[in-house]
Design a protein around this motif. Structure first.
Motif, PDB file in Angstrom:
ATOM      1  N   GLU A 227       0.864  -1.177   0.088  1.00  0.00           N
ATOM      2  CA  GLU A 227       0.070  -0.017   0.067  1.00  0.00           C
ATOM      3  C   GLU A 227       0.842   1.246   0.035  1.00  0.00           C
ATOM      4  OE1 GLU A 227      -3.990  -1.868   2.361  1.00  0.00           O
ATOM      5  OE2 GLU A 227      -2.203  -0.829   3.387  1.00  0.00           O
ATOM      6  N   ILE A 228       1.904   1.162   0.841  1.00  0.00           N
ATOM      7  CA  ILE A 228       2.907   2.389   1.084  1.00  0.00           C
ATOM      8  C   ILE A 228       3.516   2.565  -0.637  1.00  0.00           C
ATOM      9  CG2 ILE A 228       4.852   3.341   2.008  1.00  0.00           C
ATOM     10  CD1 ILE A 228       3.506   2.225   4.604  1.00  0.00           C
ATOM     11  N   LEU A 229       4.037   1.541  -0.755  1.00  0.00           N
ATOM     12  CA  LEU A 229       4.772   1.615  -2.426  1.00  0.00           C
ATOM     13  C   LEU A 229       3.925   2.123  -3.532  1.00  0.00           C
ATOM     14  CD1 LEU A 229       7.224  -1.505  -1.947  1.00  0.00           C
ATOM     15  CD2 LEU A 229       7.922   0.704  -2.165  1.00  0.00           C
ATOM     16  N   HIS A 230       2.630   1.590  -3.375  1.00  0.00           N
ATOM     17  CA  HIS A 230       1.948   2.041  -4.664  1.00  0.00           C
ATOM     18  C   HIS A 230       0.739   3.243  -4.383  1.00  0.00           C
ATOM     19  CE1 HIS A 230       3.797  -1.319  -6.834  1.00  0.00           C
ATOM     20  NE2 HIS A 230       3.403  -2.152  -5.742  1.00  0.00           N
ATOM     21  N   SER A 231       0.498   3.318  -3.007  1.00  0.00           N
ATOM     22  CA  SER A 231      -0.324   4.339  -2.827  1.00  0.00           C
ATOM     23  C   SER A 231      -0.110   5.395  -1.746  1.00  0.00           C
ATOM     24  CB  SER A 231      -1.736   3.837  -2.781  1.00  0.00           C
ATOM     25  OG  SER A 231      -2.310   3.012  -3.720  1.00  0.00           O
ATOM     26  N   PRO A 232       1.228   6.064  -1.968  1.00  0.00           N
ATOM     27  CA  PRO A 232       1.533   6.887  -0.801  1.00  0.00           C
ATOM     28  C   PRO A 232       0.650   8.023  -0.491  1.00  0.00           C
ATOM     29  CG  PRO A 232       2.815   7.306  -2.933  1.00  0.00           C
ATOM     30  CD  PRO A 232       2.062   6.115  -3.118  1.00  0.00           C
ATOM     31  N   ALA A 233       0.491   8.351   0.753  1.00  0.00           N
ATOM     32  CA  ALA A 233      -0.819   8.947   1.132  1.00  0.00           C
ATOM     33  C   ALA A 233      -0.398  10.417   1.228  1.00  0.00           C
ATOM     34  CB  ALA A 233      -1.209   8.574   2.508  1.00  0.00           C
ATOM     35  N   THR A 234       0.805  10.857   1.373  1.00  0.00           N
ATOM     36  CA  THR A 234       1.075  12.254   1.665  1.00  0.00           C
ATOM     37  C   THR A 234       2.358  12.554   0.522  1.00  0.00           C
ATOM     38  OG1 THR A 234       2.571  11.908   3.427  1.00  0.00           O
ATOM     39  CG2 THR A 234       0.197  12.144   3.929  1.00  0.00           C
ATOM     40  N   PRO A 235       2.768  13.816   0.360  1.00  0.00           N
ATOM     41  CA  PRO A 235       3.868  14.195  -0.361  1.00  0.00           C
ATOM     42  C   PRO A 235       5.108  13.466   0.363  1.00  0.00           C
ATOM     43  CG  PRO A 235       2.345  16.002  -0.256  1.00  0.00           C
ATOM     44  CD  PRO A 235       1.911  14.901   0.437  1.00  0.00           C
ATOM     45  N   TYR A 236       5.068  13.640   1.667  1.00  0.00           N
ATOM     46  CA  TYR A 236       6.322  13.147   2.568  1.00  0.00           C
ATOM     47  C   TYR A 236       6.529  11.739   2.187  1.00  0.00           C
ATOM     48  CZ  TYR A 236       9.292  11.692   6.216  1.00  0.00           C
ATOM     49  OH  TYR A 236      10.189  11.407   7.114  1.00  0.00           O
ATOM     50  N   VAL A 237       5.282  10.865   2.250  1.00  0.00           N
ATOM     51  CA  VAL A 237       5.420   9.373   2.054  1.00  0.00           C
ATOM     52  C   VAL A 237       5.959   9.173   0.484  1.00  0.00           C
ATOM     53  CG1 VAL A 237       4.195   7.311   1.948  1.00  0.00           C
ATOM     54  CG2 VAL A 237       3.701   8.764   3.912  1.00  0.00           C
ATOM     55  N   HIS A 238       5.269   9.927  -0.425  1.00  0.00           N
ATOM     56  CA  HIS A 238       5.839   9.971  -1.852  1.00  0.00           C
ATOM     57  C   HIS A 238       7.415  10.025  -1.976  1.00  0.00           C
ATOM     58  CE1 HIS A 238       5.197   9.949  -6.248  1.00  0.00           C
ATOM     59  NE2 HIS A 238       5.977  10.857  -6.296  1.00  0.00           N
ATOM     60  N   LEU A 239       7.949  11.157  -0.955  1.00  0.00           N
ATOM     61  CA  LEU A 239       9.181  11.222  -1.310  1.00  0.00           C
ATOM     62  C   LEU A 239      10.167  10.135  -0.770  1.00  0.00           C
ATOM     63  CD1 LEU A 239      11.217  13.739  -1.891  1.00  0.00           C
ATOM     64  CD2 LEU A 239      11.181  14.313   0.438  1.00  0.00           C
ATOM     65  N   LEU A 240       9.548   9.619   0.528  1.00  0.00           N
ATOM     66  CA  LEU A 240      10.256   8.531   0.936  1.00  0.00           C
ATOM     67  C   LEU A 240      10.406   7.221   0.186  1.00  0.00           C
ATOM     68  CD1 LEU A 240       9.230   8.310   4.788  1.00  0.00           C
ATOM     69  CD2 LEU A 240      11.340   8.986   3.886  1.00  0.00           C
ATOM     70  N   VAL A 241       9.423   6.922  -0.477  1.00  0.00           N
ATOM     71  CA  VAL A 241       9.434   5.850  -1.594  1.00  0.00           C
ATOM     72  C   VAL A 241      10.172   6.135  -2.797  1.00  0.00           C
ATOM     73  CG1 VAL A 241       7.478   4.868  -3.182  1.00  0.00           C
ATOM     74  CG2 VAL A 241       6.910   5.170  -0.987  1.00  0.00           C
ATOM     75  N   GLN A 242      10.289   7.496  -3.172  1.00  0.00           N
ATOM     76  CA  GLN A 242      11.060   7.860  -4.221  1.00  0.00           C
ATOM     77  C   GLN A 242      12.482   7.644  -3.815  1.00  0.00           C
ATOM     78  OE1 GLN A 242      10.196  11.861  -5.146  1.00  0.00           O
ATOM     79  NE2 GLN A 242       9.545  11.163  -7.268  1.00  0.00           N
ATOM     80  N   HIS A 243      12.966   7.744  -2.659  1.00  0.00           N
ATOM     81  CA  HIS A 243      14.216   7.688  -2.205  1.00  0.00           C
ATOM     82  C   HIS A 243      14.547   6.217  -1.902  1.00  0.00           C
ATOM     83  CE1 HIS A 243      15.667  11.726  -0.262  1.00  0.00           C
ATOM     84  NE2 HIS A 243      14.680  12.125  -1.101  1.00  0.00           N
ATOM     85  N   TYR A 244      13.416   5.406  -1.606  1.00  0.00           N
ATOM     86  CA  TYR A 244      13.638   4.193  -1.218  1.00  0.00           C
ATOM     87  C   TYR A 244      13.983   3.383  -2.723  1.00  0.00           C
ATOM     88  CZ  TYR A 244      12.148  -0.880  -0.804  1.00  0.00           C
ATOM     89  OH  TYR A 244      12.157  -2.344  -0.879  1.00  0.00           O
ATOM     90  N   HIS A 245      13.323   3.596  -3.826  1.00  0.00           N
ATOM     91  CA  HIS A 245      13.637   3.251  -5.138  1.00  0.00           C
ATOM     92  C   HIS A 245      14.783   3.551  -5.811  1.00  0.00           C
ATOM     93  CE1 HIS A 245       9.739   1.213  -5.808  1.00  0.00           C
ATOM     94  NE2 HIS A 245       9.066   2.425  -5.690  1.00  0.00           N
ATOM     95  N   ALA A 246      15.352   5.001  -5.432  1.00  0.00           N
ATOM     96  CA  ALA A 246      16.545   5.406  -5.887  1.00  0.00           C
ATOM     97  C   ALA A 246      17.794   4.560  -5.147  1.00  0.00           C
ATOM     98  CB  ALA A 246      16.808   6.949  -5.565  1.00  0.00           C
ATOM     99  N   HIS A 247      17.291   4.304  -3.787  1.00  0.00           N
ATOM    100  CA  HIS A 247      18.416   3.694  -3.216  1.00  0.00           C
ATOM    101  C   HIS A 247      18.993   2.166  -3.528  1.00  0.00           C
ATOM    102  CE1 HIS A 247      21.001   2.645   0.029  1.00  0.00           C
ATOM    103  NE2 HIS A 247      20.328   1.552   0.389  1.00  0.00           N
TER     104      HIS A 247
END
Length: 249
Positions: A227-247
């Motif tokens: 759910e978090i990876l595919h439906s981030p609920a806030t801009p902050y969570v979206h940023l965390l997911v982006q960083h996770y994929h980049a890492h």
């Protein structure tokens, strides 16, 4: 319906200077679930955990443990019912491994035989040989071994709930990965309710059935890794997911 294993109802923690460590927390954990709690420094993770084991009380709202408000439970008895693994393991340096593991059973009045039986059962679960290490001292063990002992100690009185405060954070990557494997194996065998504080998104996704993301004392999202990876609920969570994929590259 069974009560939630852990619940915070409209909980806030305010400091004397007026600032909030946590604000308007509405949060629940199911029996047998591993909830990862993630956030950057200052997000309120440690305060969150301290509310759960009643080291601090909420300024407003309520903490409920297995259907009973924490505020009506004896804090010492409550803590003895909850397993706890602090960041550094928290082993007593002048106690043997056997004595460290048996801290809570000793306080609860278990017999010497019961304590010894528990050590001999738990250490092998953590891939440690009782015959080799039970009478040694923490300084004689590696960092990874000490953290295994700390987890064994948290499980010694067979609590239904275990709280872990960044238990693998100080370890090198290989040891950390090995202990994560051990954690997953333990959870499969023991089915405890776990709350795992971490600052590592990969660890949260790997170990958590669900994940709570905190920022500046507020919950941003609670959900499964998918759910978090595919439906981030806030801009902050979206940023965390982006960083996770980049890492992950």
């Amino acid at each position: 319906m069974k009560p939630w294993a852990l619940e915070i109802q409209q909980g806030s923690k305010q400091f004397p200077d007026g600032t909030y460590a946590l604000q308007n927390i509405e949060w629940r954990v199911k029996e047998g679930e591993t909830m990862a709690l993630i956030g950057e420094s200052g997000s309120g993770k440690t305060t969150f955990l301290r509310l759960l084991n009643r080291l601090i009380a909420p300024t407003t709202g309520a903490v409920v443990i297995q259907g009973e408000p924490a505020c009506v439970q004896d804090p010492i008895q409550l803590r003895r019912r909850l397993g706890y693994v602090p960041q550094d393991g928290g082993l007593f340096p002048h106690w043997t491994i056997r004595q460290n593991v048996c801290l809570v059973p000793h306080l609860l009045g278990w017999s010497s035989k019961q304590q010894l039986d528990r050590v001999n059962k738990l250490l092998p679960l953590m891939n440690l040989n009782p015959a080799q290490i039970a009478e040694r001292y923490p300084i004689e063990l590696s960092g990874g071994q000490r953290q295994r002992v700390a987890v064994a100690r948290a499980l010694a009185a067979d609590p239904t709930i275990v709280l872990l405060d960044e238990p693998f954070g100080a370890l090198d990557p290989l040891t950390r990965h090995d202990l994560q494997d051990q954690f997953l194996s333990l959870q499969t065998q023991l089915h405890k309710t776990m709350v795992l504080v971490t600052h590592d998104m990969s660890e949260a996704f790997r170990l958590g059935d669900r994940i709570t993301i905190l920022k500046e004392g507020r919950i941003q999202q609670v959900g499964t890794p998918h759910e978090i990876l595919h439906s981030p609920a806030t801009p902050y969570v979206h940023l965390l997911v982006q960083h996770y994929h980049a890492h992950r590259g």
